[in-house]
Design an enzyme around this catalytic site. Structure first.
Site, PDB file in Angstrom:
ATOM      1  N   THR A 124       0.810  -1.218   0.000  1.00  0.00           N
ATOM      2  CA  THR A 124       0.000   0.000   0.000  1.00  0.00           C
ATOM      3  C   THR A 124       0.842   1.266   0.000  1.00  0.00           C
ATOM      4  OG1 THR A 124      -1.707  -1.205   1.223  1.00  0.00           O
ATOM      5  CG2 THR A 124      -1.872   1.192   1.196  1.00  0.00           C
ATOM      6  N   GLN A 277     -36.672 -11.571  25.633  1.00  0.00           N
ATOM      7  CA  GLN A 277     -36.624 -12.210  24.331  1.00  0.00           C
ATOM      8  C   GLN A 277     -35.826 -11.406  23.313  1.00  0.00           C
ATOM      9  OE1 GLN A 277     -40.164 -12.526  21.650  1.00  0.00           O
ATOM     10  NE2 GLN A 277     -39.943 -14.739  22.003  1.00  0.00           N
ATOM     11  N   GLU A 364      -6.201  -6.436   4.375  1.00  0.00           N
ATOM     12  CA  GLU A 364      -6.114  -7.646   3.548  1.00  0.00           C
ATOM     13  C   GLU A 364      -7.216  -7.690   2.488  1.00  0.00           C
ATOM     14  OE1 GLU A 364      -3.551  -9.209   3.815  1.00  0.00           O
ATOM     15  OE2 GLU A 364      -2.839  -9.206   5.867  1.00  0.00           O
TER      16      GLU A 364
END
Length: 380
Positions: A124, A277, A364
């Protein structure tokens, strides 16, 4: 996929090591942003730093699945940053195994096999990330050597690496065709660590900007053919992506486990919040996604280890990284949400997990790049 006994034993051993040496220091590393150098010896003694070095050079000769298991186990112990130390030089090892001369392999591999040498890969640049055609670093031929000049950025391990696999343009062919790869000894004059980047997360592992000022590299240290070195990088990246996905799996599991344990103890409205829940559904969805991501990672590793075609491994590695990165970002964000205000505070590690997780969809190869790779292979 069920692990065989050897891989089960290996995973158990790494988990035991990570519980002893990683879990106790994970929060401190985030706060100090300092890498504990002694861990290189700990990981090296287990054969983890040098995991990919073949047995013929004195290394463990670990397969890709072992690399994934090692990184998953360390991340599950609470540190995505330190998980990178497991198989740390695998990307460079896999790249140079593809294209280096026998002489270079004979010189470098025994050194890496000792598990004390850190490496990095320098692709890079300030104006060239996912598109290699924009690379400006140049290597100029000078007799039987090359002179490298240019700048690299976001180089993980750059300030600690003894060797760097550097990519530079050696001719004017378009795209990646004019790019060559060189193994550079960073102790030589001209390799300059220009900046230590201050990252959002994954503290402790150095990330640097590098200047190359007339760095001299002998012909023998070119990896692959002149103007055709980018293939070595891509091979190394494709094999590294499932191990990055494995970090995501381990980290997601770590965040979910922490949130579940917290929810079992925390009370609101006269009952434990784990009984609500809405929170149960969050946990169930994350548990399911983590299991699916783990299967993708293991399937990719098994495919490579069993000799599957490179194109298939490339597709599977991108699928694993894409899904696992999305999974860990959701799991860590949900862990913060389950803890509520406490999750936003540094008293609990889930806010660190959330910061650390963001990188997994970027480095990556970004998640967008992974989608491009997958689409290219299924739409042929």
């Amino acid at each position: 996929m069920k692990l065989d006994q050897d891989h089960q034993d290996f995973l158990a051993a790494v988990r035991d090591m990570a519980d002893k040496h990683v879990r106790p220091v994970a929060d401190e590393i985030d706060k100090t942003n300092e890498f504990p150098a002694g861990l290189v010896d700990v990981f090296g003694d287990m054969g983890l730093v040098q995991l990919a070095v073949p047995e013929e050079y004195g290394g463990p000769g670990g397969d890709l699945l072992s690399g994934c298991l090692a990184r998953e186990a360390v991340a599950e112990a609470g540190s995505m940053a330190l998980a990178q130390l497991a198989g740390q030089n695998s990307i460079v090892v896999n790249a140079i195994l593809t294209g280096a001369s026998k002489e270079l392999l004979g010189e470098i591999m025994p050194l890496l096999a000792q598990g004390r040498t850190i490496t990095c890969i320098a692709i890079t640049e300030p104006d060239a990330g996912s598109d290699p055609s924009l690379m400006k670093t140049k290597a100029t031929k000078d007799g039987d050597r090359w002179i490298l000049n240019g700048a690299k950025q976001f180089i993980t391990w750059g300030s600690m690496a003894k060797y760097a696999l550097v990519f530079a343009r050696t001719n004017d062919q378009p795209g990646s065709k004019g790019i060559s790869a060189f193994l550079v000894d960073t102790d030589q004059e001209g390799w300059k660590v220009a900046k230590h980047n201050d990252k959002m997360g994954q503290h402790g592992v150095p990330n640097n900007e590098i200047f190359l000022d007339d760095v001299v590299v002998d012909d023998a240290y070119m990896v692959g053919e002149e103007g055709n070195g980018f293939g070595a990088a891509m091979h190394g990246l494709h094999l590294n992506r499932p191990t990055v996905a494995a970090i995501a799996v381990g980290a997601a599991q770590c965040a979910l486990d922490y949130a579940i344990n917290y929810a079992k103890e925390r009370e609101a409205g006269g009952r434990r919040i784990v009984e609500y829940q809405g929170l149960q559904w969050m946990m169930a969805e994350n548990f399911t996604n983590i299991a699916a991501a783990r299967h993708l990672v293991y399937d990719c590793a098994q495919a490579y280890d069993s000799g599957a075609p490179r194109d298939e491994v490339t597709r599977l590695s991108s699928m694993a990284k894409l899904f696992a990165a999305d999974t860990v970002n959701r799991a860590t964000a949900d862990a913060v949400q389950i803890l509520g205000g406490h999750g936003y505070m540094s008293d609990h590690p889930v806010e660190r997990y959330m910061r650390d997780a963001k990188l997994l969809g970027i480095y990556e190869g970004t998640s967008q790049i992974q989608r491009n790779i997958i689409a290219k292979r299924i739409l042929r």
